[in-house]
Design a protein around this motif. Structure first.
Motif, PDB file in Angstrom:
ATOM      1  N   SER A 192     -20.009 -39.926  14.774  1.00 53.36           N
ATOM      2  CA  SER A 192     -21.332 -39.178  14.232  1.00 53.36           C
ATOM      3  C   SER A 192     -21.289 -39.025  12.604  1.00 53.36           C
ATOM      4  CB  SER A 192     -21.240 -37.458  14.698  1.00 53.36           C
ATOM      5  OG  SER A 192     -20.269 -36.785  13.936  1.00 53.36           O
ATOM      6  N   ALA A 193     -22.226 -38.721  11.971  1.00 55.43           N
ATOM      7  CA  ALA A 193     -22.468 -38.757  10.624  1.00 55.43           C
ATOM      8  C   ALA A 193     -21.306 -37.740   9.900  1.00 55.43           C
ATOM      9  CB  ALA A 193     -23.721 -38.453  10.077  1.00 55.43           C
ATOM     10  N   VAL A 194     -21.056 -36.959  10.491  1.00 52.42           N
ATOM     11  CA  VAL A 194     -19.974 -35.937   9.790  1.00 52.42           C
ATOM     12  C   VAL A 194     -18.569 -36.652   9.710  1.00 52.42           C
ATOM     13  CG1 VAL A 194     -18.810 -33.749   9.810  1.00 52.42           C
ATOM     14  CG2 VAL A 194     -21.337 -33.815   9.853  1.00 52.42           C
ATOM     15  N   GLU A 195     -18.254 -37.089  11.139  1.00 53.17           N
ATOM     16  CA  GLU A 195     -17.115 -37.583  11.176  1.00 53.17           C
ATOM     17  C   GLU A 195     -16.803 -39.046  10.331  1.00 53.17           C
ATOM     18  OE1 GLU A 195     -16.515 -36.435  15.956  1.00 53.17           O
ATOM     19  OE2 GLU A 195     -17.734 -38.197  15.263  1.00 53.17           O
TER      20      GLU A 195
ATOM     21  N   PRO B  55     -23.862 -34.789  18.831  1.00 52.74           N
ATOM     22  CA  PRO B  55     -23.286 -34.832  17.371  1.00 52.74           C
ATOM     23  C   PRO B  55     -23.705 -33.546  16.487  1.00 52.74           C
ATOM     24  CG  PRO B  55     -24.014 -36.857  17.913  1.00 52.74           C
ATOM     25  CD  PRO B  55     -24.741 -36.091  18.825  1.00 52.74           C
TER      26      PRO B  55
ATOM     27  N   ALA C 225     -16.107 -42.006  21.124  1.00 48.33           N
ATOM     28  CA  ALA C 225     -16.046 -41.225  19.603  1.00 48.33           C
ATOM     29  C   ALA C 225     -14.403 -40.690  19.536  1.00 48.33           C
ATOM     30  CB  ALA C 225     -16.900 -40.700  19.556  1.00 48.33           C
ATOM     31  N   ASP C 226     -14.109 -39.684  20.395  1.00 45.41           N
ATOM     32  CA  ASP C 226     -12.982 -38.897  20.295  1.00 45.41           C
ATOM     33  C   ASP C 226     -11.999 -40.016  20.560  1.00 45.41           C
ATOM     34  OD1 ASP C 226     -14.238 -36.674  19.923  1.00 45.41           O
ATOM     35  OD2 ASP C 226     -14.180 -35.980  22.128  1.00 45.41           O
TER      36      ASP C 226
ATOM     37  N   GLU D 238      -7.313 -42.665  17.340  1.00 41.94           N
ATOM     38  CA  GLU D 238      -6.786 -43.957  16.741  1.00 41.94           C
ATOM     39  C   GLU D 238      -6.612 -43.491  15.204  1.00 41.94           C
ATOM     40  OE1 GLU D 238      -5.954 -47.114  18.027  1.00 41.94           O
ATOM     41  OE2 GLU D 238      -5.706 -45.705  19.917  1.00 41.94           O
TER      42      GLU D 238
ATOM     43  N   GLU E 257     -25.008 -43.045  24.507  1.00 41.26           N
ATOM     44  CA  GLU E 257     -24.152 -42.005  25.243  1.00 41.26           C
ATOM     45  C   GLU E 257     -24.953 -41.899  26.748  1.00 41.26           C
ATOM     46  OE1 GLU E 257     -24.422 -38.787  22.452  1.00 41.26           O
ATOM     47  OE2 GLU E 257     -22.633 -39.558  21.460  1.00 41.26           O
TER      48      GLU E 257
ATOM     49  N   ARG F 291     -17.319 -33.565  29.079  1.00 40.53           N
ATOM     50  CA  ARG F 291     -18.009 -34.511  28.143  1.00 40.53           C
ATOM     51  C   ARG F 291     -19.648 -34.592  27.883  1.00 40.53           C
ATOM     52  NH1 ARG F 291     -15.780 -39.970  29.157  1.00 40.53           N
ATOM     53  NH2 ARG F 291     -18.006 -40.893  29.546  1.00 40.53           N
TER      54      ARG F 291
ATOM     55  N   GLU G  58     -28.762 -37.817   9.800  1.00 37.33           N
ATOM     56  CA  GLU G  58     -27.759 -37.686   9.034  1.00 37.33           C
ATOM     57  C   GLU G  58     -27.152 -38.937   8.240  1.00 37.33           C
ATOM     58  OE1 GLU G  58     -26.074 -35.142   7.858  1.00 37.33           O
ATOM     59  OE2 GLU G  58     -26.678 -33.373   8.954  1.00 37.33           O
TER      60      GLU G  58
ATOM     61  N   PRO H  19     -25.194 -42.326  17.221  1.00 36.91           N
ATOM     62  CA  PRO H  19     -25.194 -41.046  17.472  1.00 36.91           C
ATOM     63  C   PRO H  19     -25.376 -40.345  15.882  1.00 36.91           C
ATOM     64  CG  PRO H  19     -23.360 -41.750  18.866  1.00 36.91           C
ATOM     65  CD  PRO H  19     -23.923 -43.039  17.649  1.00 36.91           C
ATOM     66  N   GLY H  20     -26.284 -39.371  15.869  1.00 38.27           N
ATOM     67  CA  GLY H  20     -26.514 -38.860  14.673  1.00 38.27           C
ATOM     68  C   GLY H  20     -27.122 -39.439  13.414  1.00 38.27           C
TER      69      GLY H  20
ATOM     70  N   SER I 122     -14.361 -39.068  25.003  1.00 38.78           N
ATOM     71  CA  SER I 122     -15.481 -40.123  24.912  1.00 38.78           C
ATOM     72  C   SER I 122     -14.888 -41.019  23.856  1.00 38.78           C
ATOM     73  CB  SER I 122     -16.669 -39.140  24.292  1.00 38.78           C
ATOM     74  OG  SER I 122     -16.188 -38.673  23.081  1.00 38.78           O
TER      75      SER I 122
ATOM     76  N   GLY J 138     -11.602 -33.326  10.029  1.00 38.08           N
ATOM     77  CA  GLY J 138     -12.748 -32.333  10.164  1.00 38.08           C
ATOM     78  C   GLY J 138     -13.299 -32.584  11.822  1.00 38.08           C
ATOM     79  N   VAL J 139     -12.349 -32.665  12.796  1.00 41.38           N
ATOM     80  CA  VAL J 139     -13.013 -32.568  14.194  1.00 41.38           C
ATOM     81  C   VAL J 139     -12.112 -31.582  14.938  1.00 41.38           C
ATOM     82  CG1 VAL J 139     -13.328 -34.936  14.374  1.00 41.38           C
ATOM     83  CG2 VAL J 139     -11.389 -34.554  14.797  1.00 41.38           C
ATOM     84  N   ASP J 140     -12.537 -31.119  16.039  1.00 40.54           N
ATOM     85  CA  ASP J 140     -12.380 -30.170  16.961  1.00 40.54           C
ATOM     86  C   ASP J 140     -11.635 -30.543  18.165  1.00 40.54           C
ATOM     87  OD1 ASP J 140     -11.459 -27.529  17.615  1.00 40.54           O
ATOM     88  OD2 ASP J 140     -13.494 -27.110  18.237  1.00 40.54           O
TER      89      ASP J 140
END
Lengths: 344, 506
Positions: free
Chosen positions: B176-179, A336, B148-149, B154, B473, A326, B501, B496-497, B146, B133-135
């Protein structure tokens, strides 16, 4: 990672390897250990009962519980089976076995009900029922003993008979193992048992049928203890009120050695079965290799402690690795942004 | 649309936990095909309301209707079956199961012989992650994800339920912003399909961006419901707070003295990195950041409860032995932990026993505890902190959260500390007692105590702290003076981000 390396990296592979090493070394010293017909038979037959008990116990331990009353359940159901042969002489063997299994399931269900509804730790509850069930057996049997002469010859033959070189009791154990392992891996219920052991609070929050699953786990364990009781009667031909005393410790030991985490959520019934085979095979191998009695017990103890230590080390290393992954994933605030680029 | 029965209707819903009323009168009407924002301060009762809708808690009073039908869920499974999907604030994942198993637990796709179809499950998880849109690897264990993940998992779980009502309790806090943008796209898709979405967030820009209706709650009660377009952010904040900030945060001015606590390069793999800061006598330093950023872990490491891999902690210039809370206490550190019931109190013991718990060695002669000395100590401190207990031998469980917290504070103050670390000092405490705790902390600092305060309540940090350190973080990403610390500067540093963003997304 290929399928083969994935298989080799599994915890079960390590136990199987240890088992092969023990058999190999002992056979090198005393070829009869494996290569005589009696040696082959003992190797397969001795662990059969413990394997059945370990499979049931593993299911309970995976839910972050434990059932210490298995030895008493085995004693009670073994005596019940013997009593049925004496009191109802014409009863088919299958019916006697089914009655014993059902009786075991009821005893297990009692344990499960108290754990699931009264929310008392399983360790305490089943320590209590360990004595209660044993007490029932003592009261019922008294100093009476059921001997080989009281039981049908066909039944006793099951304890020693072989099919294509494999003892019948071993086949029974293998079938039990296969069915339960299949259930645990491929059914919704099986995965829920793992989930409950992994995080009981989250399981409640998710709306999983926690109580029903716990009842099922304990009932299954009881039923398998009942089956083990029948196997015990067939194998040894004598049943007294003391049958199976102290067996629970061996069973829990086998489960732990087999890599089922005592805090639930991980491990497999296959591992537990291998753990049972390893424990009993070492027990038989040590005198053959000429190790004195005292050290034999110490070796078994060391094995259990070693298995737990290994589990801790592996778990810590894994969580450390996942945590480090991580960190490298998201180096500080830049994380991010990296991820944004990574997503198409 | 207004003529049809609303998807969700709550009226006058109440819920108490012991003496604390978490929700007095929850009222919320959510129409199908709408995204409804629910805003309010921490402790306003939003999460309690969500848990009632999700079947986690049962209401004490009031009406809950789904599509016009009254419902009374006795468990989360019933709520799920009725078509309510909830993303709770704290992700509840199963570390031993894989990510895909976590998403589909209890409703895995089945193949022949009711056997779990792992391939279908994996493919389904992949598709959900693609939509978001996540990997994420569906086959990895959930352990070590983490925050976030975990939140993504969830969200994927809730979306895959295909529910008529989706409730999200602060889903964006760790993303993050994209998420966040992807999540909003998914939420809008659900809205356009005629589903109802309830969205809880502290970020009013997100509310303005995503939602069509907004309901404000305060102190467990409904305040107002308006179309988002018809109400300004300032007006929303005013309704959320509902009282002058200065009443809540009585700040006594003090001049910082010598450095008492110095932390240098503290590091714990996977938890926090290169943490350096100092706290002076008479100063309150706020440790702000999102839940899960690593603030409590830093505090525990400083106090010596947890070990750390590198760095050092010094009190009055003397380095503390790592992982040794006894030495930390002897050096003058005190830690009031986050969860007072679990870590702060012996709840079955009396007030006197609890207050004297850490000072016992000092109260004993030849190893025997002197009851008079214990009673005297307890009386002194309980009096000073105005603990409302029937008697000093009252058992701690019978007391309200605010009084329990005072007992924990008394216990640590009785040791005569130089540095007081408080972790979420007012969580779950009613507003009146909150102000008392704040006044106490402020007075102690003015008397020369060095205070390190962890808090997730932004107004509390801004109102109390002389300096604010922002943790993101596991790293300290900003150190702000009282004058520079605003909700915007702190949140931007904490998210974050956000700096690059988040602004565009809004």
């Amino acid at each position: 990672m290929t399928a083969l390396t994935a298989l080799l990296r599994r915890r079960e592979a390590g136990i199987a390897l240890a088992l092969l090493v023990v058999i190999g070394v002992t056979t090198a010293i005393q070829p009869g250990f494996l290569l005589s017909s009696g040696g082959w038979r003992d190797l397969l037959l001795t662990p059969a009962i413990l394997v059945v008990l370990a499979v049931g116990q593993a299911v309970v331990v995976i839910t972050r519980n434990v059932d210490l009353s298995v030895g008493s359940m085995l004693g009670l159901t073994a005596y019940l089976a013997g009593r049925l042969f004496i009191d109802v002489p014409d009863l088919p063997i299958v019916v006697v076995a089914l009655v014993a299994v059902a009786a075991g399931a009821v005893l297990g269900l009692v344990n499960g009900s108290i754990v699931a509804f009264a929310r008392v730790p399983a360790l305490v509850i089943t320590l209590g029922t360990l004595y209660v069930y044993r007490g029932v057996a003592l009261t019922w049997a008294g100093s009476d003993r059921i001997d080989a002469g009281d039981m049908p010859r066909a039944f006793l033959a099951l304890g020693t008979r072989q099919v294509l070189g494999v003892p019948v009791l071993t086949i029974v154990a293998a079938v039990v193992l296969a069915v339960v392992a299949y259930y645990m891996y491929t059914s919704r219920g099986g995965r829920q048992l793992y989930a409950i052991g992994s995080d009981p609070d989250a399981a409640e929050l998710q709306g999983l049928p926690v109580r029903r699953r716990l009842l099922g786990a304990f009932a299954l364990n009881g039923a398998l203890a009942g089956l083990a009781g029948v196997m015990f009667a067939a194998r040894y031909g004598t049943v007294s009120s003391g049958a199976g005393v102290g067996l629970e410790l061996q069973v829990v030991g086998a489960v732990v050695v087999g890599g089922v985490a005592i805090f639930g959520g991980s491990g497999t019934v296959v591992g537990a079965a291998l753990g049972a085979m390893l424990l009993l095979t070492i027990n038989r191998a040590l005198p053959v290799v000429g190790i004195p009695d005292f050290w034999q017990r110490a070796v078994v103890g060391a094995l259990i402690i070693g298995a737990i230590a290994l589990d801790r080390v592996l778990a810590r290393r894994r969580s450390h690795r996942l945590a480090a992954e991580r960190d490298t994933d998201q180096p500080g605030g830049a994380g991010p942004a990296d991820r944004e680029e990574a997503t198409p | 649309m207004q003529n049809a029965a609303p998807t969700l209707r709550l009226e006058g819903v109440a819920k108490s936990f012991g003496p604390v009323a978490a929700l007095r009168s929850g009222t919320l009407v959510v129409q199908p095909g709408s995204i409804h924002a629910l805003v309010g301060e921490n402790g306003a009762g939003k999460s309690t309301l969500v848990k009632i809708v999700g079947g986690v808690h049962r209401r004490d009073a009031g009406v809950v209707e789904l599509d016009g039908e009254p419902v009374d869920f006795t468990g989360p499974a019933e709520a799920k079956a009725a078509g309510v999907a909830v993303i709770h604030q704290e992700p509840a994942s199963f570390p031993d199961l894989t990510v895909a198993e976590n998403i589909y637990l209890g409703r895995e796709p089945l193949g022949r012989f009711r056997r779990i179809d792992r391939r279908a499950m994996r493919a389904g998880a992949r598709e959900l992650f693609r939509d978001l849109g996540v990997d994420l690897d569906p086959d990895r264990p959930a352990e070590g994800l983490s925050i976030a993940d975990q939140q993504i998992v969830e969200i994927a779980k809730a979306i895959s339920l295909d529910a008529r009502l989706l409730v999200m309790d602060e889903p964006t806090a760790a993303l993050s912003a994209v998420e966040v943008r992807r999540l909003f796209a998914v939420a809008r898709g659900l809205r356009d399909a005629g589903r109802a979405v309830v969205f809880i967030s502290h970020r009013l820009d997100e509310v303005a961006d995503l939602c069509d209706t907004v309901t404000v709650m305060r102190d467990g009660e409904h305040v107002s419901t308006d179309p988002v377009a018809g109400v300004t952010a300032d007006e929303l904040v005013r309704r959320m707070v509902g009282r002058a900030v200065s009443d809540l945060y009585p700040k006594v001015p003090s001049t910082p003295g010598e450095v008492v606590l110095r932390v240098e390069g503290l590091q714990s793999t996977g938890t926090f990195h290169d943490v350096s800061f100092e706290v002076r006598a008479g100063e309150i330093v706020g440790l702000a950041g999102l839940v899960g950023a690593g603030r409590s872990e830093i505090a525990r490491a400083v106090f010596g409860v947890d070990r750390y891999d590198a760095g050092r902690v010094a009190v009055d210039g003397r380095t503390l032995r790592p992982g040794d809370p006894t030495a930390a206490i002897a050096a003058g550190l005190a830690l009031v932990p986050e969860d007072r019931r679990l870590e702060g109190l012996v709840t079955e013991s009396s007030v006197a026993r609890n207050v004297s718990a850490v000072s016992r060695r000092r109260l004993a002669r030849l190893g025997i505890l002197l009851p008079d000395a214990e009673a005297r100590l307890a009386r002194d401190w309980s009096g000073r902190l105005a603990v409302k207990a029937g008697a000093l031998d009252a058992v701690a469980t019978t007391m309200s959260g605010g009084n329990q917290q005072k007992v924990v504070l008394a216990k640590w103050l009785a040791t005569g500390p130089k540095v007081l670390i408080v972790d979420e000092p007012t969580r779950g405490i009613d507003v009146g007692t909150k102000a008392e705790v704040h006044r106490l902390l402020s007075t102690l600092a003015a008397e020369g105590l060095a205070v390190l305060m962890i808090s997730s309540e932004l107004p509390e940090v801004l109102g109390m702290a002389d300096r604010v350190l922002v943790v993101r973080e596991g790293r300290i990403v900003a150190a702000l003076d009282r004058a520079d610390a605003t909700p915007e500067t702190v949140m931007r540093a904490a998210t974050p981000g956000a700096s690059s963003e988040r602004g565009d997304a809004a």
